[in-house]
Design an enzyme around this catalytic site. Structure first.
Site, PDB file in Angstrom:
ATOM      1  N   GLU A  46       0.830  -1.211   0.000  1.00 16.98           N
ATOM      2  CA  GLU A  46       0.000   0.000   0.000  1.00 16.98           C
ATOM      3  C   GLU A  46       0.865   1.262   0.000  1.00 16.98           C
ATOM      4  O   GLU A  46       2.094   1.193   0.072  1.00 16.98           O
ATOM      5  CB  GLU A  46      -0.944  -0.027   1.209  1.00 16.98           C
ATOM      6  CG  GLU A  46      -1.936  -1.183   1.128  1.00 16.98           C
ATOM      7  CD  GLU A  46      -2.926  -1.203   2.281  1.00 16.98           C
ATOM      8  OE1 GLU A  46      -2.704  -0.537   3.312  1.00 16.98           O
ATOM      9  OE2 GLU A  46      -3.944  -1.904   2.133  1.00 16.98           O
ATOM     10  N   GLU A  57      -1.162 -10.227  -6.208  1.00 15.78           N
ATOM     11  CA  GLU A  57      -1.173 -10.991  -7.462  1.00 15.78           C
ATOM     12  C   GLU A  57      -0.304 -10.320  -8.519  1.00 15.78           C
ATOM     13  O   GLU A  57       0.386 -10.979  -9.290  1.00 15.78           O
ATOM     14  CB  GLU A  57      -2.600 -11.100  -8.013  1.00 15.78           C
ATOM     15  CG  GLU A  57      -3.567 -11.855  -7.118  1.00 15.78           C
ATOM     16  CD  GLU A  57      -4.313 -10.953  -6.140  1.00 15.78           C
ATOM     17  OE1 GLU A  57      -3.709  -9.998  -5.598  1.00 15.78           O
ATOM     18  OE2 GLU A  57      -5.511 -11.226  -5.920  1.00 15.78           O
ATOM     19  N   CYS A  92      -8.935  -9.061  -7.408  1.00 16.64           N
ATOM     20  CA  CYS A  92      -9.729  -7.909  -7.836  1.00 16.64           C
ATOM     21  C   CYS A  92      -9.806  -7.883  -9.364  1.00 16.64           C
ATOM     22  O   CYS A  92      -9.128  -8.648 -10.058  1.00 16.64           O
ATOM     23  CB  CYS A  92      -9.120  -6.614  -7.302  1.00 16.64           C
ATOM     24  SG  CYS A  92      -7.694  -6.015  -8.235  1.00 16.64           S
ATOM     25  N   CYS A  95      -6.439  -7.280 -11.277  1.00 17.75           N
ATOM     26  CA  CYS A  95      -5.577  -8.466 -11.283  1.00 17.75           C
ATOM     27  C   CYS A  95      -6.119  -9.537 -12.226  1.00 17.75           C
ATOM     28  O   CYS A  95      -5.348 -10.221 -12.897  1.00 17.75           O
ATOM     29  CB  CYS A  95      -5.411  -9.011  -9.874  1.00 17.75           C
ATOM     30  SG  CYS A  95      -4.387  -7.938  -8.838  1.00 17.75           S
TER      31      CYS A  95
HETATM   32 ZN   LIG Z   1      -5.805  -6.948  -7.401  1.00 18.44          ZN
END
Ligand SMILES: [Zn+2]
Length: 135
Positions: A46, A57, A92, A95
């Site tokens: 982050e 990922e 997500c 990804c």
């Molecule tokens: Zn992701």
């Protein structure tokens, strides 16, 4: 397909504990198994500028791609608050699109749960996708 699924999940969990997630406190780990048995793993990273964050990922797949590897055989994922894996943590949308660029649609994706793992494939996660075949 024969490979050490528990071992690949263990690699994802080890990577998960390296997560840099001071804002969400949600740790994620990913581990790609290559055809020769090599594993590329990564964690989420982050940033104070939230949009600069990177998922586990993509951290792991970019490591592999940048080392000249594209022979992805399987992927294991795990995630949870401060690394406590409970329910399955699926990739997500961003990804999924990156996976779609480099991985076969039938590549096994193992998603860790508290008691084991769920098995899915890119074809299931990103149906009707846009890919290089569409260009
Ligand atoms: Zn992701």
């Amino acid at each position: 397909m024969n490979y050490d699924r528990e071992g690949l999940i263990a690699a994802a969990k080890e990577a998960m504990m390296k997560a840099y997630a001071p804002y969400s406190n949600f740790y994620v780990g990913a581990a790609y198994l290559m055809e020769d048995g090599t594993i590329y793993s990564g964690c989420n990273i982050e940033n104070a500028s939230y949009g600069a964050a990177n998922c586990a990922e993509r951290t792991a797949i970019f490591k592999a791609i940048s080392e000249g590897r594209r022979d992805f055989k399987a992927l294991a994922l795990c995630g949870g608050p401060k690394g406590e894996v409970d329910k399955a943590c699926y990739p997500c949308g961003i990804c999924r699109q990156v996976l779609n660029e480099f991985c076969d649609k039938d590549m096994e994706i193992l998603v860790a749960t508290k008691d084991g793992y769920e098995v899915t494939h890119l074809a299931e996660l990103l149906p009707h996708s846009f890919s290089k075949e569409d260009l």
